[in-house]
Design a protein around this motif. Structure first.
Motif, short mmCIF file in Angstrom:
data_model
loop_
_atom_site.label_atom_id
_atom_site.label_comp_id
_atom_site.label_asym_id
_atom_site.label_seq_id
_atom_site.Cartn_x
_atom_site.Cartn_y
_atom_site.Cartn_z
N ALA A 25 0.83 -1.21 0.00
CA ALA A 25 0.00 0.00 0.00
C ALA A 25 0.86 1.25 0.00
N LEU A 26 1.89 1.27 0.82
CA LEU A 26 2.77 2.44 0.88
C LEU A 26 3.59 2.60 -0.39
N LEU A 27 4.04 1.48 -0.96
CA LEU A 27 4.76 1.53 -2.24
C LEU A 27 3.87 2.13 -3.32
N GLU A 28 2.63 1.64 -3.41
CA GLU A 28 1.70 2.15 -4.43
C GLU A 28 1.45 3.64 -4.26
N GLU A 29 1.24 4.07 -3.01
CA GLU A 29 0.98 5.49 -2.76
C GLU A 29 2.17 6.36 -3.15
N ALA A 31 4.65 5.61 -5.25
CA ALA A 31 4.89 5.54 -6.69
C ALA A 31 3.85 6.35 -7.46
N LEU A 32 2.57 6.27 -7.04
CA LEU A 32 1.52 7.06 -7.71
C LEU A 32 1.76 8.55 -7.54
N LYS A 33 2.18 8.96 -6.37
CA LYS A 33 2.47 10.38 -6.15
C LYS A 33 3.59 10.84 -7.08
N ALA A 34 4.64 10.05 -7.18
CA ALA A 34 5.76 10.40 -8.07
C ALA A 34 5.29 10.46 -9.52
N PHE A 35 4.42 9.54 -9.92
CA PHE A 35 3.89 9.52 -11.29
C PHE A 35 3.04 10.75 -11.56
N GLU A 37 3.19 13.58 -10.19
CA GLU A 37 4.04 14.77 -10.17
C GLU A 37 5.09 14.74 -11.28
N ASP A 38 4.95 13.80 -12.23
CA ASP A 38 5.85 13.66 -13.38
C ASP A 38 7.31 13.41 -12.97
N ARG A 39 7.50 12.74 -11.85
CA ARG A 39 8.86 12.38 -11.44
C ARG A 39 9.25 11.01 -11.96
N VAL A 40 8.26 10.19 -12.33
CA VAL A 40 8.51 8.91 -12.98
C VAL A 40 7.55 8.79 -14.16
N THR A 41 7.98 8.07 -15.17
CA THR A 41 7.15 7.85 -16.35
C THR A 41 6.20 6.68 -16.11
N ALA A 42 5.27 6.50 -17.03
CA ALA A 42 4.36 5.35 -16.93
C ALA A 42 5.15 4.04 -17.00
N LEU A 45 6.77 3.55 -13.65
CA LEU A 45 5.74 3.16 -12.68
C LEU A 45 5.40 1.69 -12.84
N ARG A 46 5.27 1.24 -14.08
CA ARG A 46 4.97 -0.17 -14.34
C ARG A 46 6.04 -1.07 -13.75
N LEU A 47 7.30 -0.68 -13.93
CA LEU A 47 8.40 -1.48 -13.39
C LEU A 47 8.42 -1.45 -11.86
N ILE A 48 8.21 -0.27 -11.28
CA ILE A 48 8.22 -0.13 -9.82
C ILE A 48 7.16 -1.02 -9.19
N LEU A 49 5.98 -1.04 -9.82
CA LEU A 49 4.86 -1.81 -9.25
C LEU A 49 4.87 -3.28 -9.67
#
Length: 94
Positions: A25-29, A31-35, A37-42, A45-49
């Protein structure tokens, strides 16, 4: 990297979704925040999750009501205005 977070028991129910692994849950939150805010690409994000396909990521984002980067009505209006401006500035056709 491994991060350890301590959340006081009296607040954990308010912060973490019931029935979901707290780490996930914390990882998803995060990573989604970073996405958003345009700090990570889609792709990142796919790789992180850990999703295998873009379709899995799209479903994940849709479940959460996130359409970051989606083509919306404002985009269409902007494109129409650009096309009108280009047409008005182009040489007349015979």
């Amino acid at each position: 990297m491994q991060v350890v977070v301590e959340i006081p028991d009296e607040f954990s129910r308010q912060i973490l979704p019931a029935g979901q692994d707290p780490s996930r849950a914390l990882l998803e939150e995060a990573a989604l925040k970073a996405f958003c805010e345009d700090r990570v690409t889609a792709y990142e994000l796919r790789l992180i999750l850990g999703f295998d396909t873009r379709y899995q990521l799209d479903g994940f984002l849709k479940e959460r009501g996130i359409d970051h980067g989606a083509y919306g009505p404002e985009d269409l209006q902007h494109d129409v205005q650009t096309m009108d401006r280009l047409r008005d500035n182009s040489p007349a056709q015979a």
